[in-house]
Design a protein around this motif. Structure first.
Motif, PDB file in Angstrom:
ATOM      1  N   SER A  52      42.319  39.622  53.626  1.00 33.36           N
ATOM      2  CA  SER A  52      42.896  40.769  52.933  1.00 33.36           C
ATOM      3  C   SER A  52      41.787  41.670  52.400  1.00 33.36           C
ATOM      4  O   SER A  52      40.721  41.215  52.007  1.00 33.36           O
ATOM      5  CB  SER A  52      43.761  40.291  51.759  1.00 33.36           C
ATOM      6  N   ARG A  53      42.055  42.939  52.399  1.00 33.92           N
ATOM      7  CA  ARG A  53      41.087  43.898  51.867  1.00 33.92           C
ATOM      8  C   ARG A  53      41.296  44.137  50.378  1.00 33.92           C
ATOM      9  O   ARG A  53      40.626  44.964  49.784  1.00 33.92           O
ATOM     10  CB  ARG A  53      41.190  45.209  52.633  1.00 33.92           C
ATOM     11  N   GLN A  54      42.256  43.415  49.798  1.00 34.11           N
ATOM     12  CA  GLN A  54      42.532  43.585  48.378  1.00 34.11           C
ATOM     13  C   GLN A  54      41.392  42.984  47.568  1.00 34.11           C
ATOM     14  O   GLN A  54      41.041  41.823  47.726  1.00 34.11           O
ATOM     15  CB  GLN A  54      43.849  42.916  47.995  1.00 34.11           C
ATOM     16  N   GLY A  55      40.809  43.783  46.705  1.00 32.55           N
ATOM     17  CA  GLY A  55      39.720  43.325  45.855  1.00 32.55           C
ATOM     18  C   GLY A  55      40.222  42.798  44.534  1.00 32.55           C
ATOM     19  O   GLY A  55      41.426  42.761  44.262  1.00 32.55           O
ATOM     20  N   ASN A  57      39.998  44.074  41.474  1.00 25.76           N
ATOM     21  CA  ASN A  57      40.692  45.056  40.632  1.00 25.76           C
ATOM     22  C   ASN A  57      42.124  45.281  41.105  1.00 25.76           C
ATOM     23  O   ASN A  57      43.042  45.390  40.289  1.00 25.76           O
ATOM     24  CB  ASN A  57      39.933  46.381  40.588  1.00 25.76           C
ATOM     25  N   GLU A  58      42.340  45.350  42.424  1.00 27.73           N
ATOM     26  CA  GLU A  58      43.684  45.525  42.959  1.00 27.73           C
ATOM     27  C   GLU A  58      44.553  44.307  42.643  1.00 27.73           C
ATOM     28  O   GLU A  58      45.717  44.430  42.279  1.00 27.73           O
ATOM     29  CB  GLU A  58      43.655  45.770  44.470  1.00 27.73           C
ATOM     30  N   PHE A  59      43.967  43.112  42.776  1.00 25.17           N
ATOM     31  CA  PHE A  59      44.694  41.882  42.466  1.00 25.17           C
ATOM     32  C   PHE A  59      45.065  41.857  40.978  1.00 25.17           C
ATOM     33  O   PHE A  59      46.196  41.530  40.618  1.00 25.17           O
ATOM     34  CB  PHE A  59      43.852  40.657  42.825  1.00 25.17           C
ATOM     35  N   LYS A  60      44.129  42.209  40.133  1.00 27.55           N
ATOM     36  CA  LYS A  60      44.366  42.239  38.688  1.00 27.55           C
ATOM     37  C   LYS A  60      45.494  43.219  38.354  1.00 27.55           C
ATOM     38  O   LYS A  60      46.375  42.910  37.549  1.00 27.55           O
ATOM     39  CB  LYS A  60      43.085  42.639  37.962  1.00 27.55           C
ATOM     40  N   ASN A  61      45.499  44.386  38.993  1.00 28.29           N
ATOM     41  CA  ASN A  61      46.568  45.366  38.770  1.00 28.29           C
ATOM     42  C   ASN A  61      47.917  44.820  39.228  1.00 28.29           C
ATOM     43  O   ASN A  61      48.941  45.030  38.566  1.00 28.29           O
ATOM     44  CB  ASN A  61      46.259  46.681  39.482  1.00 28.29           C
ATOM     45  N   GLU A  62      47.942  44.116  40.369  1.00 34.78           N
ATOM     46  CA  GLU A  62      49.182  43.527  40.877  1.00 34.78           C
ATOM     47  C   GLU A  62      49.707  42.480  39.904  1.00 34.78           C
ATOM     48  O   GLU A  62      50.897  42.450  39.592  1.00 34.78           O
ATOM     49  CB  GLU A  62      48.958  42.899  42.254  1.00 34.78           C
ATOM     50  N   THR A  64      49.135  42.236  36.686  1.00 37.30           N
ATOM     51  CA  THR A  64      49.600  42.914  35.478  1.00 37.30           C
ATOM     52  C   THR A  64      50.967  43.531  35.693  1.00 37.30           C
ATOM     53  O   THR A  64      51.870  43.390  34.857  1.00 37.30           O
ATOM     54  CB  THR A  64      48.586  43.995  35.047  1.00 37.30           C
ATOM     55  N   LYS A  87      42.390  34.085  45.433  1.00 36.40           N
ATOM     56  CA  LYS A  87      43.271  34.862  44.563  1.00 36.40           C
ATOM     57  C   LYS A  87      44.685  34.378  44.839  1.00 36.40           C
ATOM     58  O   LYS A  87      45.169  34.492  45.963  1.00 36.40           O
ATOM     59  CB  LYS A  87      43.143  36.353  44.862  1.00 36.40           C
TER      60      LYS A  87
END
Length: 112
Positions: A52-55, A57-62, A64, A87
């Motif tokens: 996955s290209r999700q980093g 910060n993106e994971f943390k936003n998801e 939240t 993750k």
């Protein structure tokens, strides 16, 4: 927002090291596994694919966003695991039920 953090060893043990027979499904995000925590609580683990290209910060936003969307008609987010390039989202496990069965009743037939 306080959300429990699970360690990788706990999740790995709960899913028998992400055994194939514990796999519930897959999607573009990765795989979902069934697990059982030490106290007997059953969980569903959404494990983000390493491709996955999700980093972070993106994971943390998801995480939240999902935590803020808690509702009695949605499966409960119990926590997450961010360790050793892993993750994962940890949800309560629902036994062969869908959101429709909770909203419309056990005899709901989506074909009608």
């Amino acid at each position: 927002m306080e959300l429990p953090i699970f360690d990788l060893i706990t999740i790995s043990n709960a899913t028998d090291n992400f055994a194939i027979n514990k796999k519930l499904g897959a999607g573009g995000f990765g795989f979902v596994y069934k697990g059982t925590l030490h106290g007997g609580q059953e969980i569903a683990v959404k494990r983000l694919s390493k491709n996955s290209r999700q980093g972070f910060n993106e994971f943390k936003n998801e995480v939240t966003l999902i935590a803020k969307l808690q509702h009695r008609n949605l499966v409960k987010l119990l926590g997450c695991c961010i360790q050793e390039n892993e993750k994962m989202l940890i949800y309560e496990y629902m036994h062969n039920k869908s959101l429709d069965s909770f909203i419309f009743g056990l005899n709901f037939d989506p074909c009608y």
